[in-house]
Design a protein around this motif. Structure first.
Motif, mmCIF file in Angstrom:
data_model
loop_
_atom_site.group_PDB
_atom_site.id
_atom_site.type_symbol
_atom_site.label_atom_id
_atom_site.label_comp_id
_atom_site.label_asym_id
_atom_site.label_seq_id
_atom_site.Cartn_x
_atom_site.Cartn_y
_atom_site.Cartn_z
ATOM 1 N N GLN A 14 0.652 -1.115 0.003
ATOM 2 C CA GLN A 14 -0.092 0.175 -0.092
ATOM 3 C C GLN A 14 0.809 1.095 0.041
ATOM 4 O OE1 GLN A 14 -3.009 0.072 2.927
ATOM 5 N NE2 GLN A 14 -3.690 2.228 2.761
ATOM 6 N N ARG A 15 1.994 1.118 0.507
ATOM 7 C CA ARG A 15 2.870 2.521 0.720
ATOM 8 C C ARG A 15 3.555 2.627 -0.509
ATOM 9 N NH1 ARG A 15 4.234 4.144 6.081
ATOM 10 N NH2 ARG A 15 3.230 2.747 7.862
ATOM 11 N N GLU A 18 3.884 6.013 -5.694
ATOM 12 C CA GLU A 18 3.814 5.851 -7.108
ATOM 13 C C GLU A 18 2.700 7.055 -7.409
ATOM 14 O OE1 GLU A 18 3.268 1.957 -8.025
ATOM 15 O OE2 GLU A 18 5.581 1.437 -7.979
ATOM 16 N N ARG A 19 1.680 6.813 -6.573
ATOM 17 C CA ARG A 19 0.652 7.766 -6.758
ATOM 18 C C ARG A 19 0.838 9.269 -6.654
ATOM 19 N NH1 ARG A 19 -3.113 10.796 -4.428
ATOM 20 N NH2 ARG A 19 -2.269 10.292 -2.295
ATOM 21 N N PHE A 25 2.587 14.439 -8.156
ATOM 22 C CA PHE A 25 3.528 15.813 -8.309
ATOM 23 C C PHE A 25 3.935 15.987 -9.692
ATOM 24 C CE2 PHE A 25 7.037 18.126 -7.061
ATOM 25 C CZ PHE A 25 7.145 18.279 -5.669
ATOM 26 N N GLY A 26 4.018 15.159 -10.653
ATOM 27 C CA GLY A 26 4.575 15.460 -11.866
ATOM 28 C C GLY A 26 3.474 16.200 -12.865
ATOM 29 N N LEU A 27 2.400 15.802 -12.532
ATOM 30 C CA LEU A 27 1.096 16.402 -13.054
ATOM 31 C C LEU A 27 1.037 17.788 -12.760
ATOM 32 C CD1 LEU A 27 -1.384 16.163 -15.126
ATOM 33 C CD2 LEU A 27 -2.568 15.258 -13.245
#
Length: 318
Positions: A226-227, A232-233, A238-240
């Motif tokens: 989950q972590r 990754e999420r 952050f990139g978006l």
């Protein structure tokens, strides 16, 4: 477990999955080194069972010194280790399992496999025979004879003994968070020599100790998964956000007005096209700075993350 009990081992006696173990331990000692053969494709001597390790890599696993496949200066150390320390160990555990044979040509793959399983079963059962060194004492002598008073034993995952472990590295090596099966030993050795990688591993061990004491293996596995998904999420988000923020900065009404104004003023001296180019360059420069700052923030966050060792190692081995 109290913090005073936090003493992670740097040495492991390893039944299998040598590559995984080599990611989390400084010293990895194979328990079956009764086989040795040359391989021209690898350009080295392959040692061990059930997985063959090039002697140059095995040298690094045993004493931290990488072998040289040009001069083969490491070969003497590996051969001495195999013929002396390991043979002594193999002879001591012979009442439980016959790992060593004076003539390997007379033993088949099935024989070797069956004897190795016997060794595993004896260790799991903490076997002892009257008048013979108890099996776990033989393991202890093996490690101590090589100068390691503190060590742990990494048992195969199939045994079902993957529950909460006192040593964080044992837990990590059994979680299969990093697929090292297709990695070259060259890649693994480079990781083992990297100082920053060691620092991130120490942080990961401490994180495991603080968060998963007395937790079941299944809980640790699910919680870490989950972590990892959350990491990754956040990275994608952050990139978006960086992209949207940069576009917003470029298309901001006031910024456009300033661009046009600056372009007209400069245009009085160098013509409108030159003026607009200079003004656009200013705005594009602002966007570049914005992207660089946010990228730096992301890198800092990733580098300081508790699971950074996992993500960086995955990337290095991909």
């Amino acid at each position: 477990m109290a913090n005073d009990d936090y003493l992670p081992s740097s040495t492991v006696l390893c039944f299998e999955n040598f590559k995984d173990a080599s990611l989390y331990f400084d010293r990895v000692l194979p328990l079956n080194m009764g086989r040795m053969r040359g391989d021209s494709a690898v350009g080295d001597i392959l040692v061990g069972y059930p997985e063959e390790v090039p002697s140059a890599a095995l040298s690094h696993l045993i004493d931290g010194i990488e072998g040289n496949t040009v001069t083969y200066s490491h070969a003497t150390r590996v051969m001495e280790f195999t013929t002396n320390r390991w043979v002594e160990f193999a002879k001591e555990v012979e009442p439980y399992a016959r790992l060593w044979s004076p003539d390997p040509r007379h033993s088949t793959d099935d024989d070797v496999r069956n004897q190795y399983h016997k060794l595993q079963e004896a260790y799991f059962a903490d076997a002892s025979i009257s008048g013979i060194t108890p099996i776990r004492e033989a393991f202890r002598r093996y490690a101590k004879g090589l100068g390691f008073d503190r060590f742990c034993v990494n048992v195969p995952s199939a045994t079902g003994t993957g529950g909460s472990q006192s040593d964080p590295s044992i837990t990590l090596s059994k979680l299969n968070l990093i697929d090292s099966s297709q990695a070259e030993w060259r890649q693994i050795i480079e990781l083992r020599k990297d100082i920053e990688s060691h620092r991130k591993l120490a942080r990961l061990r401490l994180f495991i100790h603080k968060n998963y004491v007395d937790c079941s293996f299944a809980f640790i596995e699910d919680d870490l998964s989950q972590r990892i998904e959350e990491y990754e999420r956040v990275t994608k988000k952050f990139g978006l956000k960086t992209t949207l923020s940069s576009l917003s900065l470029l298309l901001d009404a006031k910024a456009l007005q300033a661009s046009v104004g600056a372009g007209l003023v400069v245009g009085l001296f160098g013509g409108p096209l030159v003026g607009l180019s200079a003004a656009a360059a200013i705005e594009i420069g602002k966007v570049a700075v914005n992207i660089a700052e946010r990228h730096h923030d992301l890198k800092d966050w990733q580098s300081g993350h508790e699971l950074a060792f996992i993500f960086d190692t995955k990337k290095a081995l991909s």
